[in-house]
Write an enzyme that holds these catalytic residues in place. Structure first.
Site, PDB file in Angstrom:
ATOM      1  N   CYS A 167       2.938 -20.537  10.964  1.00 14.30           N
ATOM      2  CA  CYS A 167       2.385 -19.186  10.976  1.00 14.30           C
ATOM      3  C   CYS A 167       2.105 -18.719   9.556  1.00 14.30           C
ATOM      4  O   CYS A 167       2.379 -19.436   8.586  1.00 14.30           O
ATOM      5  CB  CYS A 167       3.333 -18.217  11.694  1.00 14.30           C
ATOM      6  N   CYS A 182      -9.766  -5.150  -3.503  1.00 15.60           N
ATOM      7  CA  CYS A 182     -11.194  -4.898  -3.731  1.00 15.60           C
ATOM      8  C   CYS A 182     -11.414  -3.598  -4.492  1.00 15.60           C
ATOM      9  O   CYS A 182     -12.430  -3.441  -5.169  1.00 15.60           O
ATOM     10  CB  CYS A 182     -11.926  -4.846  -2.395  1.00 15.60           C
TER      11      CYS A 182
END
Length: 337
Positions: A167, A182
């Site tokens: 996972c 960002c």
């Protein structure tokens, strides 16, 4: 169902008629309608998925338009929630697909409901706390999780399948992130498109019965500096709480802080109320703030550089600070308990 619109996709031998029909009976949950999420939704809806469930907590701003492909200047003008703006566009692309849009925050309290009856979960988020929540929920309910992340010109993506692959926790430990977002170092749209396309490609393989073609790697790249790397997904970490111990730490309810700093956004989200009557708060704040109310949210400009964005589900974005203490002080002063 008329499948003629998918004729070119059905000519692609690995999908064909049977794969297209399988796809039309599947449901995907997309978490986040930002850069990654809008590309993911666009591709899934055009490809002919049966149902798309989309959740996002934010609204459209001008800086989103550079890379978030489902939005336009009209959405900015009307302060549309991203989930609603995306639904409006997607329904015009393909009326055969059922679109469920939810304006809200993914949390321990609602993840069980969101993931119910879905065949795959796709990651359009921008933070690892939410990703770990999705990862843990997917492995608890045995649902594939299509992970993606992007910043600057760099991308990373993997397709995790409970019982067959490790996972997310096995390959990215909590607290190991670079801290770049960002909103702090920027991002270019081609990197977004590449990550999303890899996410959707693996999803289409899975949903059309082509599991043998799945990549089974963690793919990373820097499109600007021409670097590409695939790391084979190894065995699960023997100490992984999710894969090996079935404890799912992100699903454990705890006395979490009511404040969430939205990294790089100069914004703190406060969620104390279960609901907010927008009309009522417009009347309360009209004398001290410049107000803009839509059917979905209320934006109150208290002073230059300081704004409240209030949502029906009880969330309030305090814009103009990343300090939870300052945000809480402003909230208490103008909104109260």
């Amino acid at each position: 169902m008329d499948l003629s619109r998918y004729s070119r996709q059905m000519l692609f031998e690995p999908i064909g008629d049977d794969g297209q029909r399988q796809l039309s009976h599947t449901t995907a949950l997309v978490v986040g309608a930002g850069a990654l999420g809008t590309v993911i939704c666009n591709q899934l809806v055009r490809a002919g998925i049966g149902k798309l469930r989309l959740i996002d907590r934010d609204y459209v701003e001008m800086s989103n338009l550079q890379r978030q492909m489902l939005f336009d200047e009209e959405d900015v003008k009307h302060f549309l929630p991203k989930a609603i703006a995306a639904k409006n566009k997607l329904e015009k692309m393909n009326s055969q697909v059922t679109i469920e849009a939810i304006v809200g925050n993914v949390s321990v309290e609602n993840i069980d409901h969101l993931i119910k009856d879905t065949d795959v979960v796709l990651d359009g988020t921008d933070n690892f706390s939410t990703r770990y929540l999705l990862n843990d929920a997917c492995f608890k309910y045995q649902i594939p999780y299509s992970y993606g992340g992007v910043v600057s010109s760099r991308g990373m993506t993997a397709f995790f399948i409970p019982g067959k692959t490790p996972c997310l926790r096995c390959i990215t430990k909590e607290g190991e992130g670079s801290g770049q977002t960002c909103d702090t170092v920027g991002v270019i749209s081609p990197a977004v498109d590449m990550v999303s396309s890899f996410q959707v490609t693996e999803t289409l393989k899975y949903l059309t019965g082509n599991q043998h073609a799945l990549r089974h790697t963690l793919k990373t790249f820097d499109v600007w500096h021409n670097r590409h790397y695939d790391m084979k997904l190894a065995e699960s970490d023997p100490n992984c709480p999710v894969c090996r111990q079935n404890s799912f730490p992100a699903l454990q309810k705890s006395a979490e802080n009511e404040e969430t700093v939205l990294c790089g956004r100069d914004t703190v989200q406060i969620h104390r109320k279960s609901d907010i009557n927008l009309e009522e708060w417009e009347n309360k704040l009209a004398k001290i703030a410049n107000i803009k109310r839509t059917p979905f949210l209320l934006k109150a400009s208290i002073r230059e550089g300081t704004h409240f964005v209030m949502f029906k589900d009880g969330r309030v974005l305090v814009q103009g600070t990343e300090d939870p203490v300052e945000a809480r002080t402003l909230y208490d002063r103008y909104i109260g308990s």
